[in-house]
Design an enzyme around this catalytic site. Structure first.
Site, PDB file in Angstrom:
ATOM      1  N   ASN A 218     -43.536  51.480  80.613  1.00 49.53           N
ATOM      2  CA  ASN A 218     -42.881  51.502  81.918  1.00 49.53           C
ATOM      3  C   ASN A 218     -42.119  50.185  82.027  1.00 49.53           C
ATOM      4  OD1 ASN A 218     -42.315  51.187  84.690  1.00 49.53           O
ATOM      5  ND2 ASN A 218     -44.095  52.401  85.283  1.00 49.53           N
TER       6      ASN A 218
ATOM      7  N   PRO B   3     -34.847  52.204  90.817  1.00 47.69           N
ATOM      8  CA  PRO B   3     -36.272  52.483  90.998  1.00 47.69           C
ATOM      9  C   PRO B   3     -37.062  52.475  89.687  1.00 47.69           C
ATOM     10  CG  PRO B   3     -34.908  54.081  92.188  1.00 47.69           C
ATOM     11  CD  PRO B   3     -33.991  53.310  91.283  1.00 47.69           C
ATOM     12  N   GLU B   4     -38.362  52.606  89.855  1.00 49.59           N
ATOM     13  CA  GLU B   4     -39.273  52.665  88.711  1.00 49.59           C
ATOM     14  C   GLU B   4     -38.945  53.878  87.841  1.00 49.59           C
ATOM     15  OE1 GLU B   4     -44.061  52.325  87.806  1.00 49.59           O
ATOM     16  OE2 GLU B   4     -43.410  52.955  89.789  1.00 49.59           O
ATOM     17  N   THR B   5     -38.829  53.643  86.544  1.00 47.99           N
ATOM     18  CA  THR B   5     -38.533  54.691  85.549  1.00 47.99           C
ATOM     19  C   THR B   5     -37.489  55.679  86.075  1.00 47.99           C
ATOM     20  OG1 THR B   5     -40.463  56.036  86.222  1.00 47.99           O
ATOM     21  CG2 THR B   5     -40.761  54.484  84.399  1.00 47.99           C
TER      22      THR B   5
END
Length: 359
Positions: free
Chosen positions: A117, A50-52
């Site tokens: 990010n 997943p994101e970050t």
């Protein structure tokens, strides 16, 4: 280890629907390594996080006034990943298992404090192969994300080659070399940037790694977030004619407790959320969607031969692009280098800049 698909064009793709050990870089990296080994036991060729994922999405930026977040933001930067220094364990896991990984991280510049990010592309490969192929930095942090992450540049808007996704045993049996497929990725609402997606399309993206947070847990997004993610993921699958692996985290109690203990009470983010799936280029959902507070590798076997059949209908980097009518270019220059923007380095190279630096 689970058996590999029999054909050299058949592979397993997986999304990690998983929560980090919130705000702990070391513990979350250890968890990621365990998930890589778990994916290998299931015969997965590529795993998307997943994101970050490391050290976790900073949900607190949505919940508190900026001046209440200063200490939390400093801690977040401290726990962010320096790619050249912190990922040896992940690289070794990919080399040992043969699993390729797209790892969502909050990236911190080496020797500095500026964060991005980012998605780190790590190729699997036994016998000394594999390693980090590159890093994509989100072009435009969304809304209050701008207080924590800088803007990426076009130099990281690319598909990464050398992500070995084929089945080497089957390829050898077929008398062929193992295929190296093009893998690209974007984070969250970066998918609304049509030209960013087009940049990946023009580089013959075969597999797309999409990184997401738990949007549906945020106030105001409860009824719409999952529909937004599904629409964007299916849109890219069809318009790029590629397989899409969408990986989301979910919010667990440790995340909420960290925010409560370190910043204070809030009522804007709740437990659960996330939307993780594997999608075919013709928009069939091959695995998932998985939502809510559960740990799962969302896995699907795909046949990369399907790309050729889809491209007969639509080839967005070929006969469907009409470049004589719709020419497309983007700035591929790297504006960040060694902790400074490149234009700053150019300025320091002229006489006045040199004298200013000496002064």
């Amino acid at each position: 280890m689970a058996s590999q698909p029999s054909s050299s064009t058949k592979i397993k793709l997986a999304a990690a629907h998983s929560a980090p050990v919130y705000m702990s870089k070391s513990a979350t990296l250890a968890k990621a390594i365990n998930l890589i080994h778990a994916a290998a036991r299931d015969g997965v060729s590529m795993l998307v996080f997943p994101e970050t994922y490391v050290p976790g999405y900073p949900y607190f930026i949505e919940c508190y006034p900026p001046l209440k977040q200063v200490a939390a933001l400093a801690k977040y930067a401290e726990e962010s990943v320096v790619v050249d220094e912190d990922l040896d364990g992940v690289v070794e896991a990919c080399r040992t298992t043969g699993v390729s990984v797209v790892l969502g991280v909050s990236e911190r510049m080496k020797g500095g404090y500026t964060c991005f990010n980012s998605q780190v592309f790590v190729a699997g490969g036994r016998g000394g192969g594999g390693g980090i192929k590159g890093t994509h930095r989100k072009l435009q942090p969304t809304y209050v994300e701008r207080i924590i992450w800088a803007q990426g540049d076009g130099s990281t808007l690319k598909t990464w080659k050398g992500m070995m996704l084929g089945n080497p045993e089957a390829a050898a049996a077929d008398g062929k070399k193992e295929k190296s497929w093009n893998v690209g990725g974007l984070a969250c609402w970066e998918h609304t940037m049509l030209l960013a997606r087009q940049a990946l399309i023009t580089q013959q993206e075969h597999v797309h790694a999409a990184a997401w947070p738990a949007l549906s847990t945020m106030a105001g997004f409860e009824e719409s977030a999952d529909s937004q993610i599904e629409a964007l993921m299916k849109c890219h699958a069809l318009t790029a004619q590629c397989f899409v692996v969408a990986a989301s985290n979910y919010v667990d109690e440790t995340c909420l407790e960290w925010m409560k203990e370190n910043i204070g009470e809030q009522g804007f983010v709740k437990r659960g959320g996330g939307w993780s799936a594997v999608i075919h280029p013709f928009c069939n959902v091959l695995a998932g969607p998985v939502t809510g507070e559960k740990e799962e590798l969302v896995t699907a076997e795909v046949d990369l031969k399907d790309l050729g059949m889809v491209k007969i209908w639509v080839d967005a980097d070929g006969h469907y692009s009409r470049p004589e009518i719709l020419p497309f270019v983007w700035d591929k220059e790297a504006y960040w280098e060694a902790g400074k923007k490149k234009h700053e380095l150019r300025v320091s190279g002229v006489k006045g800049g040199e004298e200013a630096e000496k002064a």
